[in-house]
Write a protein that holds these residues in place. Structure first.
Motif, PDB file in Angstrom:
ATOM      1  N   ARG A   6       0.854  -1.179   0.000  1.00  0.00           N
ATOM      2  CA  ARG A   6       0.000   0.000   0.000  1.00  0.00           C
ATOM      3  C   ARG A   6       0.893   1.233   0.000  1.00  0.00           C
ATOM      4  NH1 ARG A   6      -2.084   2.906   4.348  1.00  0.00           N
ATOM      5  NH2 ARG A   6      -1.121   1.540   5.869  1.00  0.00           N
ATOM      6  N   ARG A   7       0.540   2.210  -0.737  1.00  0.00           N
ATOM      7  CA  ARG A   7       1.332   3.424  -0.838  1.00  0.00           C
ATOM      8  C   ARG A   7       1.080   4.294   0.387  1.00  0.00           C
ATOM      9  NH1 ARG A   7       2.874   5.899  -6.434  1.00  0.00           N
ATOM     10  NH2 ARG A   7       4.248   7.500  -5.671  1.00  0.00           N
ATOM     11  N   ALA A   8       2.090   4.459   1.205  1.00  0.00           N
ATOM     12  CA  ALA A   8       1.951   5.223   2.445  1.00  0.00           C
ATOM     13  C   ALA A   8       1.976   6.722   2.165  1.00  0.00           C
ATOM     14  CB  ALA A   8       3.079   4.859   3.406  1.00  0.00           C
ATOM     15  N   GLY A   9       1.320   7.471   3.019  1.00  0.00           N
ATOM     16  CA  GLY A   9       1.307   8.920   2.900  1.00  0.00           C
ATOM     17  C   GLY A   9       2.412   9.580   3.693  1.00  0.00           C
ATOM     18  N   TYR A  10       3.223   8.761   4.382  1.00  0.00           N
ATOM     19  CA  TYR A  10       4.346   9.301   5.131  1.00  0.00           C
ATOM     20  C   TYR A  10       5.413   8.215   5.264  1.00  0.00           C
ATOM     21  CZ  TYR A  10       2.772   6.611   9.141  1.00  0.00           C
ATOM     22  OH  TYR A  10       2.407   5.589   9.962  1.00  0.00           O
ATOM     23  N   PHE A  11       6.602   8.635   5.692  1.00  0.00           N
ATOM     24  CA  PHE A  11       7.718   7.726   5.882  1.00  0.00           C
ATOM     25  C   PHE A  11       8.372   8.097   7.199  1.00  0.00           C
ATOM     26  CE2 PHE A  11      12.288   6.897   5.453  1.00  0.00           C
ATOM     27  CZ  PHE A  11      12.274   5.541   5.178  1.00  0.00           C
ATOM     28  N   ALA A  13      11.653   7.945   9.369  1.00  0.00           N
ATOM     29  CA  ALA A  13      13.089   7.699   9.278  1.00  0.00           C
ATOM     30  C   ALA A  13      13.716   7.997  10.630  1.00  0.00           C
ATOM     31  CB  ALA A  13      13.718   8.582   8.206  1.00  0.00           C
ATOM     32  N   GLY A  14      14.790   7.297  10.940  1.00  0.00           N
ATOM     33  CA  GLY A  14      15.520   7.574  12.172  1.00  0.00           C
ATOM     34  C   GLY A  14      16.448   8.754  11.971  1.00  0.00           C
ATOM     35  N   GLY A  15      16.387   9.693  12.879  1.00  0.00           N
ATOM     36  CA  GLY A  15      17.261  10.855  12.816  1.00  0.00           C
ATOM     37  C   GLY A  15      18.146  10.898  14.043  1.00  0.00           C
ATOM     38  N   SER A  16      19.088  11.812  14.082  1.00  0.00           N
ATOM     39  CA  SER A  16      20.001  11.898  15.217  1.00  0.00           C
ATOM     40  C   SER A  16      19.288  12.331  16.493  1.00  0.00           C
ATOM     41  CB  SER A  16      21.142  12.861  14.897  1.00  0.00           C
ATOM     42  OG  SER A  16      20.630  14.146  14.599  1.00  0.00           O
ATOM     43  N   HIS A  17      18.121  12.940  16.365  1.00  0.00           N
ATOM     44  CA  HIS A  17      17.358  13.386  17.532  1.00  0.00           C
ATOM     45  C   HIS A  17      16.039  12.637  17.658  1.00  0.00           C
ATOM     46  CE1 HIS A  17      20.189  16.613  18.206  1.00  0.00           C
ATOM     47  NE2 HIS A  17      20.081  16.938  16.929  1.00  0.00           N
ATOM     48  N   GLY A  18      15.973  11.432  17.125  1.00  0.00           N
ATOM     49  CA  GLY A  18      14.758  10.637  17.198  1.00  0.00           C
ATOM     50  C   GLY A  18      14.132  10.477  15.828  1.00  0.00           C
ATOM     51  N   PRO A  19      12.908   9.954  15.805  1.00  0.00           N
ATOM     52  CA  PRO A  19      12.253   9.703  14.509  1.00  0.00           C
ATOM     53  C   PRO A  19      11.879  10.991  13.782  1.00  0.00           C
ATOM     54  CG  PRO A  19      10.760   9.216  16.307  1.00  0.00           C
ATOM     55  CD  PRO A  19      12.086   9.526  16.921  1.00  0.00           C
ATOM     56  N   VAL A  20      11.938  10.910  12.471  1.00  0.00           N
ATOM     57  CA  VAL A  20      11.554  12.030  11.606  1.00  0.00           C
ATOM     58  C   VAL A  20      10.471  11.507  10.683  1.00  0.00           C
ATOM     59  CG1 VAL A  20      12.353  13.606   9.817  1.00  0.00           C
ATOM     60  CG2 VAL A  20      13.893  12.968  11.679  1.00  0.00           C
ATOM     61  N   PHE A  21       9.364  12.219  10.579  1.00  0.00           N
ATOM     62  CA  PHE A  21       8.281  11.826   9.687  1.00  0.00           C
ATOM     63  C   PHE A  21       8.329  12.701   8.443  1.00  0.00           C
ATOM     64  CE2 PHE A  21       6.958  10.213  13.747  1.00  0.00           C
ATOM     65  CZ  PHE A  21       6.421   8.988  13.429  1.00  0.00           C
ATOM     66  N   ILE A  22       8.405  12.053   7.293  1.00  0.00           N
ATOM     67  CA  ILE A  22       8.493  12.745   6.015  1.00  0.00           C
ATOM     68  C   ILE A  22       7.168  12.533   5.298  1.00  0.00           C
ATOM     69  CG2 ILE A  22       9.700  12.807   3.796  1.00  0.00           C
ATOM     70  CD1 ILE A  22      12.143  11.687   5.401  1.00  0.00           C
ATOM     71  N   ASP A  23       6.520  13.629   4.915  1.00  0.00           N
ATOM     72  CA  ASP A  23       5.219  13.468   4.267  1.00  0.00           C
ATOM     73  C   ASP A  23       5.049  14.285   2.991  1.00  0.00           C
ATOM     74  OD1 ASP A  23       5.057  15.956   5.408  1.00  0.00           O
ATOM     75  OD2 ASP A  23       3.228  15.565   6.540  1.00  0.00           O
ATOM     76  N   SER A  24       6.087  14.986   2.554  1.00  0.00           N
ATOM     77  CA  SER A  24       5.948  15.718   1.295  1.00  0.00           C
ATOM     78  C   SER A  24       6.129  14.749   0.134  1.00  0.00           C
ATOM     79  CB  SER A  24       6.960  16.863   1.195  1.00  0.00           C
ATOM     80  OG  SER A  24       8.217  16.392   0.781  1.00  0.00           O
ATOM     81  N   GLU A  25       5.347  14.916  -0.906  1.00  0.00           N
ATOM     82  CA  GLU A  25       5.409  14.011  -2.062  1.00  0.00           C
ATOM     83  C   GLU A  25       6.793  13.987  -2.694  1.00  0.00           C
ATOM     84  OE1 GLU A  25       3.634  11.586  -3.584  1.00  0.00           O
ATOM     85  OE2 GLU A  25       2.397  11.739  -1.795  1.00  0.00           O
ATOM     86  N   ALA A  26       7.478  15.130  -2.728  1.00  0.00           N
ATOM     87  CA  ALA A  26       8.815  15.169  -3.331  1.00  0.00           C
ATOM     88  C   ALA A  26       9.792  14.292  -2.545  1.00  0.00           C
ATOM     89  CB  ALA A  26       9.324  16.601  -3.392  1.00  0.00           C
ATOM     90  N   GLN A  27       9.775  14.417  -1.222  1.00  0.00           N
ATOM     91  CA  GLN A  27      10.675  13.611  -0.403  1.00  0.00           C
ATOM     92  C   GLN A  27      10.274  12.132  -0.428  1.00  0.00           C
ATOM     93  OE1 GLN A  27      10.280  15.989   3.211  1.00  0.00           O
ATOM     94  NE2 GLN A  27      12.493  16.351   3.120  1.00  0.00           N
ATOM     95  N   LEU A  28       8.977  11.860  -0.384  1.00  0.00           N
ATOM     96  CA  LEU A  28       8.524  10.473  -0.477  1.00  0.00           C
ATOM     97  C   LEU A  28       8.945   9.860  -1.801  1.00  0.00           C
ATOM     98  CD1 LEU A  28       4.958  10.763   1.060  1.00  0.00           C
ATOM     99  CD2 LEU A  28       6.910   9.550   2.047  1.00  0.00           C
ATOM    100  N   GLY A  29       8.874  10.639  -2.869  1.00  0.00           N
ATOM    101  CA  GLY A  29       9.298  10.158  -4.181  1.00  0.00           C
ATOM    102  C   GLY A  29      10.764   9.772  -4.194  1.00  0.00           C
TER     103      GLY A  29
END
Length: 59
Positions: A6-11, A13-29
């Motif tokens: 299923r195509r998720a609307g967010y991703f 990712a682990g960052g240096s300060h904890g989880p990072v949620f990416i939800d822009s279409e450009a970054q998801l692409g």
């Protein structure tokens, strides 16, 4: 049998300060393209298992 993912609307990712949620279409692409390239470069399941097994035998 595998089902299409299923195509998720967010991703998440682990960052240096904890989880990072990416939800822009450009970054998801960019992440989708990266995963597609990794999938294309990966060995199929059985050859991958065989390689891991042969390396483990050498240790």
């Amino acid at each position: 049998m595998t089902r299409p993912l299923r195509r998720a609307g967010y991703f998440r990712a682990g960052g240096s300060h904890g989880p990072v949620f990416i939800d822009s279409e450009a970054q998801l692409g960019q992440y989708r393209l990266l995963l597609k390239r990794l999938d294309a470069a990966a060995l199929p399941t059985q050859p991958s298992r065989d390689l891991i097994h042969s390396v483990a035998q050498e240790l």
